[in-house]
Design a protein around this motif. Structure first.
Motif, PDB file in Angstrom:
ATOM      1  N   CYS A   1      12.554  -5.395  11.479  1.00  0.00           N
ATOM      2  CA  CYS A   1      12.847  -4.087  10.856  1.00  0.00           C
ATOM      3  C   CYS A   1      11.420  -3.996  10.613  1.00  0.00           C
ATOM      4  O   CYS A   1      10.457  -4.388  10.093  1.00  0.00           O
TER       5      CYS A   1
ATOM      6  N   LYS B   1      12.208  -2.009   7.504  1.00  0.00           N
ATOM      7  CA  LYS B   1      12.675  -1.014   6.723  1.00  0.00           C
ATOM      8  C   LYS B   1      11.208  -1.352   5.108  1.00  0.00           C
ATOM      9  O   LYS B   1      10.905  -0.505   4.016  1.00  0.00           O
ATOM     10  N   PHE B   2      10.880  -2.362   5.033  1.00  0.00           N
ATOM     11  CA  PHE B   2       9.509  -3.142   4.045  1.00  0.00           C
ATOM     12  C   PHE B   2      10.045  -2.750   2.994  1.00  0.00           C
ATOM     13  O   PHE B   2       9.833  -2.457   2.026  1.00  0.00           O
ATOM     14  N   CYS B   3      11.856  -4.189   1.947  1.00  0.00           N
ATOM     15  CA  CYS B   3      11.580  -3.796   1.016  1.00  0.00           C
ATOM     16  C   CYS B   3      10.664  -4.832   0.574  1.00  0.00           C
ATOM     17  O   CYS B   3      10.138  -5.595   0.999  1.00  0.00           O
TER      18      CYS B   3
ATOM     19  N   PHE C   1      10.381  -7.441  -1.148  1.00  0.00           N
ATOM     20  CA  PHE C   1       9.973  -8.841  -1.556  1.00  0.00           C
ATOM     21  C   PHE C   1      10.140  -9.850  -0.360  1.00  0.00           C
ATOM     22  O   PHE C   1      10.692 -10.533  -0.160  1.00  0.00           O
ATOM     23  N   CYS C   2      10.457  -8.624   0.884  1.00  0.00           N
ATOM     24  CA  CYS C   2      11.141  -9.862   2.205  1.00  0.00           C
ATOM     25  C   CYS C   2      10.161  -9.181   2.699  1.00  0.00           C
ATOM     26  O   CYS C   2       9.482  -8.942   3.824  1.00  0.00           O
TER      27      CYS C   2
ATOM     28  N   VAL D   1      11.214 -10.276   6.108  1.00  0.00           N
ATOM     29  CA  VAL D   1      11.337 -10.098   7.476  1.00  0.00           C
ATOM     30  C   VAL D   1      10.524  -9.681   8.229  1.00  0.00           C
ATOM     31  O   VAL D   1      10.272  -9.617  10.041  1.00  0.00           O
ATOM     32  N   PRO D   2      10.059  -8.618   8.105  1.00  0.00           N
ATOM     33  CA  PRO D   2       9.142  -6.881   8.627  1.00  0.00           C
ATOM     34  C   PRO D   2       7.920  -7.672   9.123  1.00  0.00           C
ATOM     35  O   PRO D   2       7.144  -7.454  10.483  1.00  0.00           O
TER      36      PRO D   2
ATOM     37  N   HIS E   1      21.616  -1.643   6.523  1.00  0.00           N
ATOM     38  CA  HIS E   1      21.046  -1.562   4.987  1.00  0.00           C
ATOM     39  C   HIS E   1      21.803   0.057   4.895  1.00  0.00           C
ATOM     40  O   HIS E   1      22.201   0.915   5.935  1.00  0.00           O
TER      41      HIS E   1
ATOM     42  N   ARG F   1      14.440   0.396  -1.663  1.00  0.00           N
ATOM     43  CA  ARG F   1      15.235   0.256  -0.917  1.00  0.00           C
ATOM     44  C   ARG F   1      15.691   1.529  -0.169  1.00  0.00           C
ATOM     45  O   ARG F   1      15.826   1.955   0.155  1.00  0.00           O
TER      46      ARG F   1
HETATM   47 FE1  SF4 Z   1      14.199  -5.774   6.134  1.00  0.00          FE
HETATM   48 FE2  SF4 Z   1      16.526  -6.415   5.067  1.00  0.00          FE
HETATM   49 FE3  SF4 Z   1      14.376  -7.290   4.656  1.00  0.00          FE
HETATM   50 FE4  SF4 Z   1      15.151  -5.178   4.024  1.00  0.00          FE
HETATM   51  S1  SF4 Z   1      15.878  -7.121   3.248  1.00  0.00           S
HETATM   52  S2  SF4 Z   1      13.185  -5.791   4.805  1.00  0.00           S
HETATM   53  S3  SF4 Z   1      16.539  -3.949   5.432  1.00  0.00           S
HETATM   54  S4  SF4 Z   1      15.356  -7.078   6.850  1.00  0.00           S
END
Ligand code: SF4
Ligand code: 5AD
Length: 464
Positions: free
Chosen positions: A180, A182-184, A186-187, A189-190, A263, A302
């Motif tokens: 990902c 997107k670098f939200c 809180f997240c 995942v990236p 997203h 977001r």
């Molecule tokens: Fe990516 Fe979803 Fe995490 Fe946002 S919430 S950084 S869109 S994986």
């Protein structure tokens, strides 16, 4: 992607396999898919899957790092496995412990430091190297392999439909995109899954056709940011997820398509057209919004407003009125006031969800959210989550009740608890129990919904 805990349910392979592997899967559907592919890689290496940990010679934890609790669970499971390893060693038996998935990626060496009983640590991009890693570990090396491999792991994994002894399933996941950008704020995942990578169209069509040839009738396309998938068609033209769905819809024998998780920013016109045109694209969309407050959405990075999300849902509903919406929500993000939270409640009332997942904000070290001021007190988060969940549950139950009396298509997936009973999925992803003695798993039959429980429906075969 939605987080659920699941363990791999596979029947042991017959034949010459001597070793057994127990895989425990934490987290999202992509981890479920990855666990399946790890099991394939290990099957070629002579491991049969087991559902009984005590029988196993190798335990693999495929981990999730999305919230603090998810990561903590891994360390407490490792503590129990260490004791089991000692007991097995006293009997002179091999017992290996592997940690895969996002905790492995995020913590790497730290895992073996905290828990020296761990033999191998493999990130989500290197699990195709699992057999070699185990070999090295047997030779006494402690393996930590969390780089972003240069080679494509999918090219190095065995064809999932060719692994002998694999149970046939009528539904399957297909990872189309990982990572990902997107670098939200809180997240994790990236950082754990890396930047967005789309698998090429030809690879996906080949895997999808193979799955369908082996009996799969419903495919769920997976990606952390699945609707950011992009590729090139046969003529070299740029295409997106909408186009991919049109192409997959042409595979003879495939009956249903789904995709998750999306997203809002990547819901383009072509994808919305696919919802309009493709009957086999199921009328269910998981489209997380996280918050209904523009202030918080901005702080979360977001990159859309609450009103834009609501307008998007209206557009999708105008082309596919029966679509059911699902979402993810975070309460208690740093700086969230009572009014911000009320905005979230109001958005939920406006959208009306069929299903949703909601969480208390969990600080993840290394993400920008961790450094924000005004963290919300735990008791405030607890109270907000309870109120939000009560509202979401009310909406979910109203949706379940609204099904009663309807005649719907049901894809039969597995035997039910009672003889003659089968369990299937509705187009809206609900689990449905039906007495269908003359039907088989893999059939799509018409049923009439007779009753609704909290999480599943009951039905009878519709006449004529
Ligand atoms: Fe990516 Fe979803 Fe995490 Fe946002 S919430 S950084 S869109 S994986
Ligand atoms: N705290 C709480 N929930 C989180 N999620 C992601 N990161 C966090 C966090 N730090 C939730 C989001 C996402 C889902 C998979 O998990 O709602 O959509």
């Amino acid at each position: 992607m939605t987080q659920e805990t699941a363990s791999l349910t596979e029947t042991p392979m017959p034949g010459a396999n001597t070793r057994k592997v127990f895989i425990k899967t934490y987290g999202c559907q992509m981890n479920v898919y990855d666990s399946g592919r790890m099991a394939d890689a290990l099957a070629v290496d002579g491991y049969a899957p087991t559902e009984v940990m005590e029988e196993a010679d190798l335990v693999l934890l495929n981990t999730c790092h999305i919230r603090e609790k998810a990561a903590e669970k891994v360390y407490s499971a490792l503590g129990r496995l260490r004791e089991h390893k000692k007991a097995r060693a006293a009997e002179g038996k091999e017992f290996m412990i592997g940690v895969a998935g996002c905790v492995a990626q995020a913590e790497g060496e730290e895992i073996s430091r905290r828990e020296p009983a761990v033999d191998v640590v493999l990130g989500p991009q290197t699990y195709h190297r699992l057999p070699q890693a185990l070999q090295k570990a047997r030779a006494g090396e402690r393996v930590v392999d969390t780089e972003y491999a240069l080679e494509d792991k999918f090219e190095h994994l065995p064809d999932p439909t060719k692994v002998i002894g694999k149970p046939r399933s009528v539904t399957a996941f297909l990872t189309v995109q990982e990572g990902c950008d997107k670098f939200c704020t809180f997240c994790v995942v990236p950082y754990t899954r890396g930047s967005e990578v789309s698998r090429p169209l030809s690879q996906l069509l080949t895997e999808a056709r193979r799955l369908v040839d082996s009996g799969v009738r419903e495919l769920t396309l997976l990606g952390q940011n699945v609707n950011a998938w992009h590729g090139e068609d046969e003529q070299g033209m740029a295409i997106g997820l909408g186009d991919l769905l049109y192409k997959l819809a042409q595979i003879p024998g495939l009956a249903r398509l789904r995709y998750t998780t999306s997203h809002p920013r990547d819901m383009d016109d072509r994808l919305i057209e696919a919802h309009r045109d493709l009957r086999m694209l199921m009328p269910y969309l998981h489209l997380p919004v996280q918050s209904g407050s523009d202030r918080i959405l901005k702080a979360m990075n977001r990159r859309h407003k609450a009103s834009e999300y609501v307008a998007l849902i209206e557009r999708i509903r105008s082309v596919r009125p029966d679509i059911a919406l699902s979402g993810d929500f975070i309460v208690g993000f740093p700086g969230e006031t009572d009014q911000d939270f009320e905005d979230t409640m109001n958005l939920v009332r406006e959208v009306n969800y069929a299903q949703a997942y909601s969480f208390k904000y969990s600080t993840r070290p290394g993400t920008p959210g961790a450094d924000l001021p005004d963290h919300v007190a735990e008791d405030v988060k607890t109270e907000r989550l309870a109120r939000l969940q009560a509202l979401l549950l009310e909406q979910q139950q109203a949706f379940m009740q609204s099904m009663i009396g309807k005649t719907i298509d049901l894809l039969l997936e597995k035997p039910g608890r009672m003889p003659g009973q089968l369990i299937g999925r509705s187009p809206w992803l609900q689990s449905v129990n039906v007495d269908a003695k003359s039907s088989q798993i893999g059939d799509i039959i018409q049923v009439r919904i007779t009753a609704a429980g909290p999480n599943s429906l009951f039905a009878e075969v519709a006449e004529g």
